[in-house]
Design a protein around this motif. Structure first.
Motif, PDB file in Angstrom:
ATOM      1  N   THR A 196      -6.575   4.310 -16.554  1.00 51.83           N
ATOM      2  CA  THR A 196      -6.854   4.187 -17.980  1.00 51.83           C
ATOM      3  C   THR A 196      -5.598   3.931 -18.811  1.00 51.83           C
ATOM      4  O   THR A 196      -5.697   3.403 -19.924  1.00 51.83           O
ATOM      5  N   ASP A 197      -4.423   4.283 -18.290  1.00 47.87           N
ATOM      6  CA  ASP A 197      -3.184   4.028 -19.038  1.00 47.87           C
ATOM      7  C   ASP A 197      -2.601   2.647 -18.752  1.00 47.87           C
ATOM      8  O   ASP A 197      -1.510   2.323 -19.217  1.00 47.87           O
ATOM      9  N   GLY A 198      -3.310   1.828 -17.977  1.00 52.90           N
ATOM     10  CA  GLY A 198      -2.848   0.483 -17.663  1.00 52.90           C
ATOM     11  C   GLY A 198      -2.007   0.391 -16.412  1.00 52.90           C
ATOM     12  O   GLY A 198      -1.612  -0.707 -16.012  1.00 52.90           O
ATOM     13  N   SER A 199      -1.734   1.506 -15.753  1.00 53.45           N
ATOM     14  CA  SER A 199      -0.958   1.490 -14.515  1.00 53.45           C
ATOM     15  C   SER A 199      -1.879   1.246 -13.314  1.00 53.45           C
ATOM     16  O   SER A 199      -3.106   1.331 -13.420  1.00 53.45           O
ATOM     17  N   TYR A 200      -1.253   0.946 -12.183  1.00 49.72           N
ATOM     18  CA  TYR A 200      -1.979   0.729 -10.932  1.00 49.72           C
ATOM     19  C   TYR A 200      -1.365   1.564  -9.820  1.00 49.72           C
ATOM     20  O   TYR A 200      -0.157   1.842  -9.824  1.00 49.72           O
ATOM     21  N   THR A 201      -2.202   1.942  -8.864  1.00 45.33           N
ATOM     22  CA  THR A 201      -1.715   2.496  -7.604  1.00 45.33           C
ATOM     23  C   THR A 201      -2.373   1.720  -6.473  1.00 45.33           C
ATOM     24  O   THR A 201      -3.544   1.321  -6.583  1.00 45.33           O
ATOM     25  N   ALA A 202      -1.623   1.499  -5.402  1.00 43.17           N
ATOM     26  CA  ALA A 202      -2.138   0.734  -4.262  1.00 43.17           C
ATOM     27  C   ALA A 202      -1.913   1.514  -2.984  1.00 43.17           C
ATOM     28  O   ALA A 202      -0.852   2.132  -2.800  1.00 43.17           O
TER      29      ALA A 202
ATOM     30  N   ASP B  97       3.939  -2.801  -9.230  1.00 42.91           N
ATOM     31  CA  ASP B  97       2.769  -3.056 -10.071  1.00 42.91           C
ATOM     32  C   ASP B  97       1.592  -3.296  -9.129  1.00 42.91           C
ATOM     33  O   ASP B  97       1.329  -2.476  -8.275  1.00 42.91           O
ATOM     34  N   VAL B  98       0.902  -4.421  -9.247  1.00 43.58           N
ATOM     35  CA  VAL B  98      -0.115  -4.756  -8.255  1.00 43.58           C
ATOM     36  C   VAL B  98       0.554  -5.517  -7.115  1.00 43.58           C
ATOM     37  O   VAL B  98       1.411  -6.374  -7.356  1.00 43.58           O
ATOM     38  N   PRO B  99       0.215  -5.234  -5.871  1.00 42.59           N
ATOM     39  CA  PRO B  99       0.816  -5.975  -4.754  1.00 42.59           C
ATOM     40  C   PRO B  99       0.335  -7.416  -4.744  1.00 42.59           C
ATOM     41  O   PRO B  99      -0.810  -7.713  -5.119  1.00 42.59           O
TER      42      PRO B  99
ATOM     43  N   ILE C 152     -11.975   0.382  10.256  1.00 43.69           N
ATOM     44  CA  ILE C 152     -11.799  -0.783   9.399  1.00 43.69           C
ATOM     45  C   ILE C 152     -10.554  -0.595   8.521  1.00 43.69           C
ATOM     46  O   ILE C 152     -10.421   0.430   7.845  1.00 43.69           O
ATOM     47  N   PRO C 153      -9.618  -1.537   8.553  1.00 43.03           N
ATOM     48  CA  PRO C 153      -8.455  -1.454   7.663  1.00 43.03           C
ATOM     49  C   PRO C 153      -8.850  -1.831   6.239  1.00 43.03           C
ATOM     50  O   PRO C 153      -9.789  -2.619   6.018  1.00 43.03           O
ATOM     51  N   ALA C 154      -8.132  -1.278   5.266  1.00 42.97           N
ATOM     52  CA  ALA C 154      -8.446  -1.542   3.870  1.00 42.97           C
ATOM     53  C   ALA C 154      -7.199  -1.432   3.017  1.00 42.97           C
ATOM     54  O   ALA C 154      -6.272  -0.683   3.330  1.00 42.97           O
ATOM     55  N   VAL C 155      -7.175  -2.190   1.937  1.00 43.30           N
ATOM     56  CA  VAL C 155      -6.190  -2.042   0.872  1.00 43.30           C
ATOM     57  C   VAL C 155      -6.970  -1.739  -0.399  1.00 43.30           C
ATOM     58  O   VAL C 155      -7.911  -2.461  -0.751  1.00 43.30           O
ATOM     59  N   LEU C 156      -6.595  -0.662  -1.081  1.00 45.51           N
ATOM     60  CA  LEU C 156      -7.279  -0.205  -2.280  1.00 45.51           C
ATOM     61  C   LEU C 156      -6.311  -0.254  -3.451  1.00 45.51           C
ATOM     62  O   LEU C 156      -5.217   0.323  -3.380  1.00 45.51           O
ATOM     63  N   ILE C 157      -6.679  -0.950  -4.511  1.00 45.24           N
ATOM     64  CA  ILE C 157      -5.825  -1.083  -5.697  1.00 45.24           C
ATOM     65  C   ILE C 157      -6.592  -0.541  -6.887  1.00 45.24           C
ATOM     66  O   ILE C 157      -7.603  -1.113  -7.305  1.00 45.24           O
ATOM     67  N   SER C 158      -6.122   0.582  -7.423  1.00 46.06           N
ATOM     68  CA  SER C 158      -6.818   1.266  -8.503  1.00 46.06           C
ATOM     69  C   SER C 158      -6.146   0.988  -9.842  1.00 46.06           C
ATOM     70  O   SER C 158      -4.931   1.170  -9.979  1.00 46.06           O
ATOM     71  N   GLN C 159      -6.940   0.574 -10.806  1.00 46.41           N
ATOM     72  CA  GLN C 159      -6.464   0.431 -12.181  1.00 46.41           C
ATOM     73  C   GLN C 159      -6.783   1.724 -12.923  1.00 46.41           C
ATOM     74  O   GLN C 159      -7.902   2.234 -12.859  1.00 46.41           O
TER      75      GLN C 159
ATOM     76  N   SER D 237       2.261  -4.871 -17.754  1.00 44.58           N
ATOM     77  CA  SER D 237       3.673  -5.175 -17.531  1.00 44.58           C
ATOM     78  C   SER D 237       3.907  -6.535 -16.897  1.00 44.58           C
ATOM     79  O   SER D 237       4.983  -7.111 -17.045  1.00 44.58           O
ATOM     80  N   THR D 238       2.933  -7.071 -16.189  1.00 46.10           N
ATOM     81  CA  THR D 238       3.093  -8.359 -15.503  1.00 46.10           C
ATOM     82  C   THR D 238       1.831  -9.204 -15.666  1.00 46.10           C
ATOM     83  O   THR D 238       0.735  -8.667 -15.894  1.00 46.10           O
ATOM     84  N   PRO D 239       1.940 -10.519 -15.524  1.00 43.45           N
ATOM     85  CA  PRO D 239       0.738 -11.366 -15.550  1.00 43.45           C
ATOM     86  C   PRO D 239      -0.250 -11.001 -14.439  1.00 43.45           C
ATOM     87  O   PRO D 239      -1.464 -11.056 -14.652  1.00 43.45           O
ATOM     88  N   ALA D 240       0.254 -10.642 -13.269  1.00 37.93           N
ATOM     89  CA  ALA D 240      -0.640 -10.292 -12.159  1.00 37.93           C
ATOM     90  C   ALA D 240      -1.484  -9.075 -12.500  1.00 37.93           C
ATOM     91  O   ALA D 240      -2.686  -9.028 -12.191  1.00 37.93           O
TER      92      ALA D 240
END
Length: 332
Positions: A274-280, A309-311, A265-272, A43-46
């Protein structure tokens, strides 16, 4: 020195190491091909850029190569440039539409953190040039400059992500650097997500602290915070790749009755997916020592990171540097 990479932006020899190029072959590097091998429309270039680096991290080089609109590099040279690369994590600025008459449709400022297979790191700053193939976003070109064989601090990252990709005089101030990287907490979690991305769920599951039944002479936790294994593995069924952004490990040490504890430890997790969507998600892990005296995961607490989308890089940095893990009341 300002270097125009063309196709080689950080992917090939330009960014992630000249060493060991003759110690492996493209065929060796492609031995483990992931299940998802078809190029998708995002959906976005990012989102496309993140998918590109997912393919690189999975060593799915045919897919990564396909994200370039008109490659100026042969496929073999492209693959050779990644032979010592474990993964690349992109901090992306906001998309900047191109002026009328430009060769691309827009650009994205970025800072790229590269991780070598030998444990060394490198950072570059610059811009992606974005084009389209039909409705699909693609990389047209890229122009990046080496920051250092180290990672800059948050102040420097914010400045680089604000770069105007269409203004040649928009040059950030010289970088400053924070604590050394990687620390032991970051190494432990990077290894954990390397196993997740390799779909080696058995060994990933073993990175969680496993309580010993009965009395606790060794200070093992009274509760088991792991999901049942089948549920743990099933939770990744539609996951292509998890991008992992890590803050500084806070070595808080043991506490009464919790001699196994080591810190947060702090973390940010961004999962791609199989349908092309992301969760963060953003939050924290509690780390402690496993029975073999190796660092592992005790527990964690995460909440969705608001994003359509992706942060962008600013959102990731804000989450990493403004999260106080001690306020999350993580059971441990």
């Amino acid at each position: 020195m300002h270097t125009k990479f063309g196709l080689s932006i950080l992917l090939a020899v330009s960014l992630l190491s000249l060493a060991a190029l003759h110690n492996a072959t493209p065929a060796q590097a492609q031995a483990a091909t992931p299940e998802v091998s078809t190029i998708q429309t995002f959906s976005t270039p990012a989102a496309m850029v993140f998918a590109y680096y997912s393919a690189v991290g999975l060593r799915n080089y045919p897919l990564a190569y396909a994200y370039w609109l008109t490659p100026s590099q042969t496929y073999t040279d492209f693959v050779n440039g990644y032979l010592t690369t474990e993964r690349v994590e992109p901090y992306l600025g906001n998309y900047q539409p191109a002026p009328v008459g430009a060769a691309e449709v827009g650009r994205i400022p970025a800072v790229l953190f590269g991780y070598h297979t030998d444990g060394s790191v490198v950072a570059y700053r610059g811009c992606f040039f974005i084009g389209q193939s039909g409705a699909a976003w693609r990389i047209v070109n890229a122009n990046f400059t080496l920051i250092a064989n180290a990672f800059p601090d948050a102040t420097t990252l914010y400045a680089y992500l604000a770069l105007d990709c269409y203004n040649a005089t928009s040059t950030p101030t010289p970088p400053t650097f924070g604590a050394g990287y990687p620390d032991r907490g970051q190494v432990a979690l990077a290894n954990y997500y390397r196993l997740i991305n390799a779909r080696d769920y058995t060994n990933a599951y073993a990175q969680w602290l496993q309580p010993i039944d009965g009395p606790k002479p060794n200070g093992a936790p009274a509760s088991d915070y792991r999901l049942p294994y089948a549920q743990f593995a099933a939770g990744y069924a539609d996951t292509v790749y998890v991008h992992t952004f890590l803050g500084t490990f806070n070595e808080s040490g043991a506490s009464a009755g919790h001699s196994y504890l080591d810190g947060f430890i702090p973390a940010v997790l961004i999962s791609q997916h199989t349908d092309g969507s992301y969760t963060a998600f953003s939050g924290c892990y509690v780390l402690g020592f496993l029975s073999a005296n190796t660092l592992g995961i005790v527990n964690g607490k995460f909440a969705p990171l608001p994003s359509t989308d992706v942060p962008n890089g600013n959102s990731i940095l804000n989450a990493l540097h403004n999260t106080d893990c001690t306020t999350l009341a993580i059971p441990m």
